[in-house]
Design a protein around this motif. Structure first.
Motif, mmCIF file in Angstrom:
data_model
loop_
_atom_site.group_PDB
_atom_site.id
_atom_site.type_symbol
_atom_site.label_atom_id
_atom_site.label_comp_id
_atom_site.label_asym_id
_atom_site.label_seq_id
_atom_site.Cartn_x
_atom_site.Cartn_y
_atom_site.Cartn_z
ATOM 1 N N ARG A 239 32.650 41.136 47.806
ATOM 2 C CA ARG A 239 32.860 40.222 46.683
ATOM 3 C C ARG A 239 31.889 39.039 46.769
ATOM 4 O O ARG A 239 31.284 38.640 45.764
ATOM 5 C CB ARG A 239 34.308 39.740 46.670
ATOM 6 N N ALA A 240 31.713 38.518 47.974
ATOM 7 C CA ALA A 240 30.792 37.405 48.162
ATOM 8 C C ALA A 240 29.345 37.827 47.882
ATOM 9 O O ALA A 240 28.573 37.085 47.266
ATOM 10 C CB ALA A 240 30.916 36.866 49.582
ATOM 11 N N THR A 241 28.994 39.031 48.317
ATOM 12 C CA THR A 241 27.654 39.538 48.064
ATOM 13 C C THR A 241 27.429 39.744 46.573
ATOM 14 O O THR A 241 26.337 39.464 46.051
ATOM 15 C CB THR A 241 27.421 40.867 48.816
ATOM 16 N N GLY A 242 28.444 40.232 45.878
ATOM 17 C CA GLY A 242 28.336 40.417 44.431
ATOM 18 C C GLY A 242 28.096 39.103 43.715
ATOM 19 O O GLY A 242 27.262 39.020 42.802
ATOM 20 N N ARG A 243 28.806 38.053 44.130
ATOM 21 C CA ARG A 243 28.610 36.741 43.516
ATOM 22 C C ARG A 243 27.205 36.215 43.789
ATOM 23 O O ARG A 243 26.540 35.665 42.912
ATOM 24 C CB ARG A 243 29.662 35.756 44.030
ATOM 25 N N GLU A 244 26.747 36.421 45.030
ATOM 26 C CA GLU A 244 25.405 35.960 45.378
ATOM 27 C C GLU A 244 24.339 36.740 44.613
ATOM 28 O O GLU A 244 23.333 36.172 44.171
ATOM 29 C CB GLU A 244 25.191 36.106 46.886
ATOM 30 N N GLU A 245 24.568 38.029 44.443
ATOM 31 C CA GLU A 245 23.621 38.847 43.675
ATOM 32 C C GLU A 245 23.496 38.333 42.243
ATOM 33 O O GLU A 245 22.388 38.196 41.714
ATOM 34 C CB GLU A 245 24.060 40.311 43.657
ATOM 35 N N LEU A 246 24.619 38.054 41.635
ATOM 36 C CA LEU A 246 24.594 37.542 40.266
ATOM 37 C C LEU A 246 23.887 36.193 40.202
ATOM 38 O O LEU A 246 23.093 35.932 39.284
ATOM 39 C CB LEU A 246 26.023 37.418 39.730
ATOM 40 N N ARG A 247 24.162 35.318 41.159
ATOM 41 C CA ARG A 247 23.551 33.988 41.178
ATOM 42 C C ARG A 247 22.027 34.088 41.277
ATOM 43 O O ARG A 247 21.295 33.421 40.536
ATOM 44 C CB ARG A 247 24.101 33.178 42.356
ATOM 45 N N ILE A 248 21.558 34.941 42.185
ATOM 46 C CA ILE A 248 20.115 35.095 42.367
ATOM 47 C C ILE A 248 19.483 35.741 41.134
ATOM 48 O O ILE A 248 18.428 35.313 40.656
ATOM 49 C CB ILE A 248 19.814 35.933 43.621
ATOM 50 N N ALA A 249 20.124 36.789 40.619
ATOM 51 C CA ALA A 249 19.554 37.523 39.484
ATOM 52 C C ALA A 249 19.423 36.642 38.246
ATOM 53 O O ALA A 249 18.439 36.745 37.505
ATOM 54 C CB ALA A 249 20.402 38.748 39.173
ATOM 55 N N VAL A 250 20.406 35.769 38.018
ATOM 56 C CA VAL A 250 20.347 34.869 36.859
ATOM 57 C C VAL A 250 19.125 33.964 36.968
ATOM 58 O O VAL A 250 18.388 33.750 35.994
ATOM 59 C CB VAL A 250 21.650 34.046 36.756
ATOM 60 N N ARG A 251 18.886 33.440 38.149
ATOM 61 C CA ARG A 251 17.724 32.574 38.345
ATOM 62 C C ARG A 251 16.422 33.370 38.327
ATOM 63 O O ARG A 251 15.393 32.886 37.843
ATOM 64 C CB ARG A 251 17.885 31.791 39.648
ATOM 65 N N ASP A 252 16.472 34.572 38.833
ATOM 66 C CA ASP A 252 15.310 35.469 38.786
ATOM 67 C C ASP A 252 14.912 35.726 37.335
ATOM 68 O O ASP A 252 13.727 35.623 36.964
ATOM 69 C CB ASP A 252 15.667 36.778 39.494
ATOM 70 N N ALA A 253 15.882 36.060 36.492
ATOM 71 C CA ALA A 253 15.599 36.323 35.078
ATOM 72 C C ALA A 253 14.993 35.100 34.404
ATOM 73 O O ALA A 253 14.057 35.208 33.597
ATOM 74 C CB ALA A 253 16.876 36.749 34.364
ATOM 75 N N ALA A 254 15.526 33.921 34.731
ATOM 76 C CA ALA A 254 15.010 32.686 34.137
ATOM 77 C C ALA A 254 13.566 32.443 34.575
ATOM 78 O O ALA A 254 12.715 32.036 33.765
ATOM 79 C CB ALA A 254 15.892 31.507 34.538
ATOM 80 N N CYS A 255 13.267 32.711 35.838
ATOM 81 C CA CYS A 255 11.905 32.513 36.337
ATOM 82 C C CYS A 255 10.947 33.558 35.778
ATOM 83 O O CYS A 255 9.770 33.264 35.529
ATOM 84 C CB CYS A 255 11.897 32.518 37.863
ATOM 85 N N GLN A 256 11.425 34.777 35.579
ATOM 86 C CA GLN A 256 10.591 35.789 34.935
ATOM 87 C C GLN A 256 10.204 35.339 33.534
ATOM 88 O O GLN A 256 9.054 35.491 33.108
ATOM 89 C CB GLN A 256 11.328 37.132 34.874
ATOM 90 N N ALA A 257 11.180 34.770 32.812
ATOM 91 C CA ALA A 257 10.912 34.296 31.455
ATOM 92 C C ALA A 257 9.951 33.111 31.481
ATOM 93 O O ALA A 257 9.025 33.021 30.664
ATOM 94 C CB ALA A 257 12.214 33.903 30.769
ATOM 95 N N GLU A 258 10.149 32.196 32.425
ATOM 96 C CA GLU A 258 9.290 31.014 32.518
ATOM 97 C C GLU A 258 7.851 31.404 32.835
ATOM 98 O O GLU A 258 6.900 30.796 32.330
ATOM 99 C CB GLU A 258 9.822 30.074 33.604
ATOM 100 N N ALA A 259 7.681 32.436 33.673
ATOM 101 C CA ALA A 259 6.335 32.890 34.042
ATOM 102 C C ALA A 259 5.724 33.814 32.993
ATOM 103 O O ALA A 259 4.548 34.189 33.114
ATOM 104 C CB ALA A 259 6.391 33.607 35.386
ATOM 105 N N GLY A 260 6.504 34.190 31.970
ATOM 106 C CA GLY A 260 6.008 35.120 30.958
ATOM 107 C C GLY A 260 5.693 36.484 31.540
ATOM 108 O O GLY A 260 4.754 37.167 31.113
#
Length: 306
Positions: A239-260
């Motif tokens: 459960r903790a790993t799942g929460r961490e995965e979501l947290r990282i992925a959300v920021r990853d997606a935002a950085c992918q968008a920022e970098a185009g």
């Protein structure tokens, strides 16, 4: 139980991320580059219809050879068809599913309805059943040499092969393997393109600003897989790993968008595909014709059984 744990974690984090202004609109504008015009990509509906049609043909073949066979249910085609060959994330997918690692670890594939029956057979009968389905060890085979060197051996007398020929045509396996090899080459060359390498450097800088010291986009996945392996079957750790995965992925997606990143991958892919040999166009044309025919047949069967 595991699936419920994941859903709970997803709901908690998604609730905190889904309110980002313009997030969904940005996701709709984000390119979703697919090699070779998406020839090897199917929607979830198409994948499910093709799977059912193939299973019908397998069952028909097995029955004609005197073996009982029950069709295997459709798996999680929604997640599989949403995956990007370039590892791109949309904000909504990242918030709901992360990278798909934890849920993949928790979910089991569809149960094979034939497993219990086959396991109860005598050894000789079991080998005969499996030989009919997958091809006998000493049966006829087609050797398919791929453009990048390896050779694939296909059992041509198996009911799986018979089903594919009935649905897609005689040259399907050869053309599909050739295109898969070509697609892999396009993805590799695109990711190595200077436009993409520059965008990934921007992504890494963005992730560092978010507190993640990653150099490559594979780094968070490697770290999460290692953590999942350590968690084993521990519910709290998963459960903790799942929460961490979501947290990282959300920021990853935002950085992918920022970098185009998606835009640069789309541009780089066009450059790479322009350099493909002319023979690829003919191969793609043949493959698309077989694919369209199969989709029409599968759609007609779905409609007739609805």
């Amino acid at each position: 139980m595991g699936r419920l744990l994941w859903l709970t974690a997803a709901a908690v984090l998604a609730a905190g991320c889904s309110g980002a202004p313009g997030g969904e609109a940005a996701a709709k504008r984000q390119p979703d580059p697919r090699p070779l015009g998406g020839a090897l990509h199917y929607t979830a509906t198409e994948s499910a219809a093709l799977h059912r049609a193939e299973e019908q043909e397998v069952r028909k073949c097995m029955t004609s050879r005197g073996f009982p066979y029950d069709a295997i249910p459709v798996g999680d085609v929604e997640r599989r068809t949403a995956e990007s060959p370039y590892g791109l994330l949309t904000p909504s997918r990242a918030a709901q599913d992360g990278y798909g690692l934890t849920v993949e670890r928790l979910e089991k594939p569809p149960a094979d309805p034939n497993a219990q029956r086959v396991s109860a057979l005598a050894e000789r009968d079991r080998r005969a059943w499996e030989g009919a389905l997958k091809g006998a060890a000493n049966g006829p085979r087609e050797e398919i040499e791929l453009p990048d060197g390896p050779t694939v051996s296909v059992a041509t007398d198996s009911c799986v092969a018979v089903a594919r020929r009935a649905l897609y045509g005689a040259s399907w396996d050869r053309n599909q393997y050739a295109l898969q090899s070509l697609r892999n080459s396009v993805v590799s060359d695109t990711l190595d393109h200077r436009l993409v390498r520059a965008a990934e450097r921007e992504w890494a800088a963005c992730m560092r600003d978010e507190g993640f010291r990653y150099e490559h986009r594979e780094d968070p996945l490697k770290a999460l897989k290692k953590r999942l392996d350590s968690a084993g079957s521990d519910a709290a750790a998963l459960r903790a790993t799942g929460r961490e995965e979501l947290r990282i992925a959300v920021r990853d997606a935002a950085c992918q968008a920022e970098a185009g990143l998606a835009e640069q991958i789309s541009r780089a892919q066009k450059h790479v595909e322009k350099a493909l040999p002319p023979a690829c166009a003919s191969l793609l044309e043949k493959f698309r014709a077989a694919r369209d025919t199969a989709l029409r047949q599968a759609g007609a069967r779905t409609a007739s059984t609805a």
